[in-house]
Design a protein around this motif. Structure first.
Motif, PDB file in Angstrom:
ATOM      1  N   UNK A 132       9.610  -1.724  14.452  1.00 51.11           N
ATOM      2  CA  UNK A 132      10.189  -2.906  15.092  1.00 51.11           C
ATOM      3  C   UNK A 132      11.506  -3.299  14.436  1.00 51.11           C
ATOM      4  N   UNK A 133      11.539  -3.308  13.102  1.00 47.58           N
ATOM      5  CA  UNK A 133      12.765  -3.743  12.422  1.00 47.58           C
ATOM      6  C   UNK A 133      13.885  -2.720  12.601  1.00 47.58           C
ATOM      7  N   UNK A 134      13.539  -1.439  12.659  1.00 48.44           N
ATOM      8  CA  UNK A 134      14.566  -0.419  12.886  1.00 48.44           C
ATOM      9  C   UNK A 134      15.164  -0.546  14.277  1.00 48.44           C
ATOM     10  N   UNK A 135      14.310  -0.834  15.275  1.00 48.87           N
ATOM     11  CA  UNK A 135      14.824  -0.987  16.645  1.00 48.87           C
ATOM     12  C   UNK A 135      15.684  -2.244  16.756  1.00 48.87           C
ATOM     13  N   UNK A 136      15.239  -3.352  16.146  1.00 49.56           N
ATOM     14  CA  UNK A 136      16.024  -4.578  16.184  1.00 49.56           C
ATOM     15  C   UNK A 136      17.382  -4.353  15.527  1.00 49.56           C
ATOM     16  N   UNK A 137      17.372  -3.673  14.386  1.00 52.40           N
ATOM     17  CA  UNK A 137      18.626  -3.454  13.667  1.00 52.40           C
ATOM     18  C   UNK A 137      19.573  -2.538  14.423  1.00 52.40           C
ATOM     19  N   UNK A 394      28.656   4.823   9.793  1.00 52.07           N
ATOM     20  CA  UNK A 394      27.786   4.035  10.661  1.00 52.07           C
ATOM     21  C   UNK A 394      26.899   4.887  11.545  1.00 52.07           C
ATOM     22  N   UNK A 395      27.443   5.979  12.074  1.00 54.35           N
ATOM     23  CA  UNK A 395      26.662   6.830  12.977  1.00 54.35           C
ATOM     24  C   UNK A 395      25.465   7.459  12.265  1.00 54.35           C
ATOM     25  N   UNK A 396      25.641   7.890  11.027  1.00 47.65           N
ATOM     26  CA  UNK A 396      24.532   8.489  10.281  1.00 47.65           C
ATOM     27  C   UNK A 396      23.354   7.538  10.175  1.00 47.65           C
ATOM     28  N   UNK A 397      23.629   6.290   9.816  1.00 47.27           N
ATOM     29  CA  UNK A 397      22.558   5.309   9.686  1.00 47.27           C
ATOM     30  C   UNK A 397      21.949   4.981  11.045  1.00 47.27           C
ATOM     31  N   UNK A 398      22.775   4.961  12.071  1.00 43.15           N
ATOM     32  CA  UNK A 398      22.290   4.668  13.416  1.00 43.15           C
ATOM     33  C   UNK A 398      21.362   5.773  13.920  1.00 43.15           C
ATOM     34  N   UNK A 399      21.706   7.042  13.630  1.00 36.84           N
ATOM     35  CA  UNK A 399      20.822   8.158  14.000  1.00 36.84           C
ATOM     36  C   UNK A 399      19.412   7.908  13.479  1.00 36.84           C
TER      37      UNK A 399
END
Length: 585
Positions: A132-137, A394-399
């Protein structure tokens, strides 16, 4: 019928079938069903090369926080004095807990939901909470990438648009030089506030959608989708570039910056400790160091656990743990040299102290550092390289955050989802589209206030709850002995005494200390104070992830056969596969 005693399957994670009611054994209806389940277990994809996982994990851990948050904490905590507790927390807290997450993910070979349900049924909700927290972030983290894209495209011109005050968006109090006056603001600050954001006075005035930003947000999500739509196979190829390229830019910027006048003033502030800061209880240097390690490595977000589930079962976990954690801290320290050398140069130009320039939040990246570009030779080139580096970080963390959601859905509902969606690519597309739609409020004129509110209650409040319960579940309830046996089964040898002592005593105590010492402060953006109803919404956002922990604990107690007392005795140690079948949904 084929009946297999449960104790023969305890070491076979992921075999969650309906148990025989008469005894603790798994009843497989026929041999064909048994072969189907074994085949499904062996078909889980793995990284093409182990280096791909290492680079993906580095990309997940190394993010925008290394560029702005670490230098800011150094500045606020007395420069070099911060490095002492930071490195100590890295050794005692960061490396051992990263070892835990990678070990659990690789052993269970499932995402955080099923992994936590397996190791500690009572706190299986921690797994759902991490999803849940990963999706919210991920819904608002991509907004930072959107801003980076805006600056990237704006950098292909000379002079740079934030270089002077001769623009239509500038206000009368604009100044082209750095200032500490409360009655004026710099050209770069006004570019960010009034050109990029077009921000309103507060949440009471939502304004309109910034169509330029919404298009760039769509571009950012397209980049994310194209990078992960083939799962670890496509992500593994992308990370070769996104994980390594930022280091090329950081080194190039450092070489350029150290040649500037005044750069050594900033570097001296960065590396020479003010030892009195370590003795001051008001500064909370030690707590800041622990919190930075926790957030920087992404412990508690479930991202690294999900990516480790695609590892080969016998992969060397300790090697990856050391490489990822040390690389992450090296990046933070390197970024500190880059940032402080530039700030030292700016302090030289404006004849003001280094401590009067650094600011909190994304302002360090989008306001303070861009002020240094106009004074460099070939300013547009440096600006383009810098913001492209931010895009890669940013993209790496977003992946990783999107991968947590996708992995958990596939682990739990692969049969039904793939029946209707035909293939995994469509599922990833649906997740990306949903997150894109939820990100639209952040690209309205009121977006910066929405962003700051969600970031405060998600990345600060929620993550501390999740981190505390994850350490409690794995280190104490699951137990160091079981975890050590799992590591031995995968690698052939048990963890050393240092790690067992950290898992059993040091890590839980340090996490409990950080959890209890950090005091809650209401969210704010610069000098703007959110009204009470916004703080209430913030707590709802925080509870959207945390609430799964008590709800799933009640669910576990409800569905297990037996009395409440009997079930409480069952659910603290890990269950046998037959018992797990009742509680994993």
């Amino acid at each position: 019928l084929l009946e297999v005693p449960c104790n023969r399957l305890v070491s076979r994670p992921g075999r969650f079938l309906r148990p025989c009611a008469a005894c603790c054994c798994l009843r497989l209806r026929d041999k064909r069903l048994a072969s189907v389940n074994m085949e499904a277990e062996t078909k889980r994809p793995t990284w093409n090369k182990q280096i791909e996982f290492t680079l993906a994990a580095i990309g997940c851990a190394v993010g925008l926080g290394n560029v702005w948050r670490f230098p800011y904490l150094c500045y606020r905590s007395g420069g070099g004095a911060f490095l002492v507790p930071y490195l100590l927390m890295l050794v005692l807290l960061g490396i051992p807990l990263l070892y835990v997450e990678l070990s659990v993910g690789q052993y269970v070979r499932r995402g955080p939901v099923h992994a936590m349900a397996k190791v500690c049924p009572l706190l299986k909700g921690v797994g759902l909470a991490t999803v849940a927290i990963s999706f919210i972030m991920c819904t608002y983290y991509n907004v930072i990438i959107t801003w980076a894209l805006y600056y990237l495209f704006s950098s292909f011109q000379s002079p740079l648009p934030w270089e002077n005050c001769n623009n239509t968006w500038n206000r009368p109090n604009c100044t082209s030089s750095t200032t500490n006056s409360s009655f004026s603001s710099t050209a770069s600050q006004q570019f960010f506030n009034y050109k990029v954001l077009e921000r309103t006075a507060g949440v009471g005035d939502p304004g309109t959608i910034r169509w330029e930003l919404i298009l760039l947000l769509l571009v950012a999500w397209i980049l994310v989708y194209l990078s992960i739509f083939k799962g670890v196979k496509s992500t593994g190829k992308v990370v070769y570039f996104t994980a390594l390229f930022p280091y090329v830019i950081l080194v190039a910027l450092l070489i350029n910056n150290v040649q500037l006048p005044g750069a050594m003033k900033g570097i001296e502030f960065y590396i020479i400790p003010e030892w009195d800061k370590l003795k001051s209880l008001e500064v909370d240097v030690w707590v800041n160091a622990a919190a930075q390690i926790f957030n920087s490595l992404g412990i508690g977000f479930g991202s690294l656990m999900a990516m480790a589930s695609y590892n080969d079962f016998h992969n060397s976990i300790l090697k990856d743990t050391l490489v990822v954690s040390i690389t992450n801290s090296f990046t933070s320290i390197l970024a500190g040299f880059v940032i402080f050398s530039a700030i030292g140069y700016m302090s030289h130009l404006q004849s003001i102290a280094v401590s009067d320039i650094a600011v909190d939040g994304p302002g360090l990246v989008f306001v303070v550092y861009p002020q240094a570009f106009p004074t460099m030779s070939v300013a547009p080139l440096w600006a383009v390289l810098f913001f492209f580096m931010l895009l890669c970080l940013g993209l790496d963390s977003q992946f990783a955050m999107v991968e947590v959601m996708v992995t958990s859905l596939v682990d739990a509902y692969s049969a039904s989802l793939l029946k209707y969606l035909k293939n995994k690519e469509i599922l990833i597309l649906i997740v990306c589209c949903s997150a894109f739609l939820l990100g639209i409020p952040h690209v309205m004129q009121v977006g910066i206030y929405v962003f700051q509110l969600m970031d405060h209650y998600t990345a600060i409040i929620s993550i501390m709850f999740l981190a505390f319960f994850e350490v409690l579940a794995i280190c104490w309830l699951y137990g160091v002995k079981r975890l050590s046996e799992n590591v031995e089964e995968m690698t052939g040898k048990k963890p050393g005494t240092f790690f067992t002592v950290c898992w059993a005593v040091i890590c839980p105590v340090l996490v409990l200390l950080v959890f209890s010492v950090i005091q809650f402060k209401p969210a704010r953006y610069e000098t703007y104070q959110y009204p009470a109803w916004c703080q209430g919404i913030g707590w709802v956002i925080a509870m959207a992830s945390v609430i799964w922990i008590p709800l799933c604990a009640l669910h576990t107690l409800w569905v297990l056969p037996g009395t409440f007392t009997q079930n409480m005795k069952k659910i603290t140690p890990p269950l046998t596969p037959s018992q797990s079948a009742w509680i994993i949904v």
